[in-house]
Design a protein around this motif. Structure first.
Motif, PDB file in Angstrom:
ATOM      1  N   ARG A  18       0.881   4.191  -2.820  1.00 49.94           N
ATOM      2  CA  ARG A  18       0.611   5.588  -2.434  1.00 49.94           C
ATOM      3  C   ARG A  18       1.762   6.515  -2.803  1.00 49.94           C
ATOM      4  O   ARG A  18       1.564   7.693  -3.059  1.00 49.94           O
ATOM      5  N   VAL A  24      -7.661   2.478  -0.003  1.00 51.12           N
ATOM      6  CA  VAL A  24      -6.501   1.692   0.409  1.00 51.12           C
ATOM      7  C   VAL A  24      -6.184   0.712  -0.721  1.00 51.12           C
ATOM      8  O   VAL A  24      -7.052  -0.063  -1.126  1.00 51.12           O
ATOM      9  N   PRO A  25      -4.967   0.777  -1.269  1.00 52.27           N
ATOM     10  CA  PRO A  25      -4.632  -0.152  -2.364  1.00 52.27           C
ATOM     11  C   PRO A  25      -4.726  -1.596  -1.890  1.00 52.27           C
ATOM     12  O   PRO A  25      -4.213  -1.939  -0.823  1.00 52.27           O
ATOM     13  N   GLU A  26      -5.384  -2.408  -2.675  1.00 50.69           N
ATOM     14  CA  GLU A  26      -5.568  -3.812  -2.295  1.00 50.69           C
ATOM     15  C   GLU A  26      -4.383  -4.638  -2.795  1.00 50.69           C
ATOM     16  O   GLU A  26      -4.026  -4.564  -3.975  1.00 50.69           O
ATOM     17  N   THR A  27      -3.799  -5.399  -1.884  1.00 56.10           N
ATOM     18  CA  THR A  27      -2.626  -6.201  -2.252  1.00 56.10           C
ATOM     19  C   THR A  27      -3.044  -7.349  -3.168  1.00 56.10           C
ATOM     20  O   THR A  27      -4.034  -8.020  -2.889  1.00 56.10           O
ATOM     21  N   ALA A  82       0.839  -1.207   0.000  1.00 63.49           N
ATOM     22  CA  ALA A  82       0.000   0.000   0.000  1.00 63.49           C
ATOM     23  C   ALA A  82       0.872   1.254   0.000  1.00 63.49           C
ATOM     24  O   ALA A  82       0.588   2.220  -0.716  1.00 63.49           O
ATOM     25  N   PHE A  97       0.375  10.916   7.295  1.00 61.10           N
ATOM     26  CA  PHE A  97      -1.088  10.825   7.329  1.00 61.10           C
ATOM     27  C   PHE A  97      -1.581   9.392   7.090  1.00 61.10           C
ATOM     28  O   PHE A  97      -2.439   8.896   7.798  1.00 61.10           O
ATOM     29  N   TYR A  98      -1.014   8.723   6.102  1.00 65.23           N
ATOM     30  CA  TYR A  98      -1.553   7.397   5.737  1.00 65.23           C
ATOM     31  C   TYR A  98      -0.832   6.244   6.430  1.00 65.23           C
ATOM     32  O   TYR A  98      -1.432   5.224   6.735  1.00 65.23           O
ATOM     33  N   LEU A 131       3.397  13.503   3.266  1.00 63.57           N
ATOM     34  CA  LEU A 131       1.967  13.305   3.508  1.00 63.57           C
ATOM     35  C   LEU A 131       1.647  11.819   3.673  1.00 63.57           C
ATOM     36  O   LEU A 131       0.916  11.424   4.582  1.00 63.57           O
ATOM     37  N   ASN A 132       2.218  10.993   2.811  1.00 59.89           N
ATOM     38  CA  ASN A 132       1.946   9.552   2.889  1.00 59.89           C
ATOM     39  C   ASN A 132       2.435   8.958   4.202  1.00 59.89           C
ATOM     40  O   ASN A 132       1.719   8.192   4.849  1.00 59.89           O
ATOM     41  N   ARG A 168      -9.466   8.487   0.695  1.00 59.23           N
ATOM     42  CA  ARG A 168      -8.566   7.873  -0.300  1.00 59.23           C
ATOM     43  C   ARG A 168      -8.595   6.352  -0.147  1.00 59.23           C
ATOM     44  O   ARG A 168      -8.532   5.830   0.966  1.00 59.23           O
ATOM     45  N   LEU A 184      -9.161  13.459   2.639  1.00 63.38           N
ATOM     46  CA  LEU A 184      -7.941  12.653   2.566  1.00 63.38           C
ATOM     47  C   LEU A 184      -8.202  11.238   3.076  1.00 63.38           C
ATOM     48  O   LEU A 184      -7.649  10.264   2.566  1.00 63.38           O
TER      49      LEU A 184
END
Lengths: 192, 100
Positions: free
Chosen positions: A41, B18-21, A37, A145-146, A141-142, B16, B13
């Protein structure tokens, strides 16, 4: 030796140094989703993100001594640095950032068609706004925040001071806000 | 107003995706690592084991200890050399007594 979920990343790394494949498997299963992920991102497409995560883990397996326990860095902090550097190199080689599918969808969509489309439009708007940020702002930011890292950890990963990191973060948010406003996602019809 | 804007931005934000593996990525990595074990020749594995044994956990402490031990041995050897030099000089003067 058996592995359990209670083993810390650092203890697994020590066992990987002794060639313990089971410890390696435990580490990979624990962190693959998170770092995949993170790679996406940071701007990698899905194939690149798979390659980066695989290469990064196999690098550990081939040369586990590259992680130095004596320096006191947490495994994840160190591995974020490895993955973000690899993504940065790939993206620079490729020479573009956002995936075309995201931008195409965003430019084609019409606001207000239905709720699902509106949510998707906002998500793609956010994605596009983040992907066009300068590289270091996007990374800040990644990570903060993420990935939920502290400013100090993110600064360590990026090799900058905490003050510089905070500045990058502030500019990143301002950039995203501006891009979303320009696209009508933050203040336009599709706004929250 | 600024706080309200910040909250709206943070809410956006958070939306956004979540990219799936991709399925099985972790298992593919584990398998690739296992294959790398088997392709290594025995002598490379042995070399790795030996090098692993020679890794210094605390190089600075080892270096400091070596210097200290070296100085100690040096001092001891210097003392021994002094004693030996006395022996050598005494050897040069042989008391021949009345033999000649």
């Amino acid at each position: 030796m058996m592995t359990s979920g209670d083993d810390t990343d650092e203890s697994l790394m020590i066992r990987i140094r002794d060639g313990d494949h089971q410890a390696f498997s435990c580490l990979v299963r624990r962190h693959t989703d998170r770092f995949y992920a993170c790679a996406v991102r940071m701007g990698a497409d899905s194939a690149e993100a798979e390659d980066v995560v695989q290469d990064a883990f196999l690098k550990i397996w081939a040369r586990p001594d590259i992680w130095d326990a004596g320096k006191g860095a947490r495994f994840t902090t160190w591995f974020y640095r490895v993955v973000t550097n690899m993504v940065r190199d790939r993206v620079r080689q490729r020479g573009k950032l956002a995936g075309p599918e995201v931008l195409d969808f965003y430019s084609d969509s019409a606001p207000g068609q239905d709720v699902a489309l509106d949510v998707r439009r906002r998500q793609d708007g956010v994605e596009a706004a983040i992907q066009v940020l300068p590289e270091r702002q996007r990374a800040a930011l990644n990570l903060c925040f993420y990935e939920g890292l502290s400013n100090r950890e993110a600064a360590e990963i990026m090799g900058v001071r905490v003050k510089a990191l905070e500045s990058l973060l502030m500019r990143a948010k301002a950039g995203v806000r501006e891009a979303l406003a320009r696209a009508g996602v933050l203040d336009g019809e599709g706004a929250l | 107003m600024q706080d309200h804007d910040d909250k709206r931005l943070e809410a956006l934000l958070r939306e956004r995706q979540v990219p799936e593996t991709p399925g099985g990525l972790a298992e593919r990595i584990i398998l690739a690592a296992a294959e790398r074990i088997s392709v290594l020749p025995w002598w490379r594995r042995m070399q790795g084991d030996i090098m692993g044994m020679l890794v210094l956990q605390h190089p600075a402490a080892v270096l400091a200890s070596c210097v200290a031990v070296g100085l100690l041995i040096g001092a001891e050897a210097a003392g021994l050399a002094d004693t030996q030099s006395v022996d050598w000089t005494s050897f040069l003067y042989i008391d021949e007594g009345d033999w000649l």
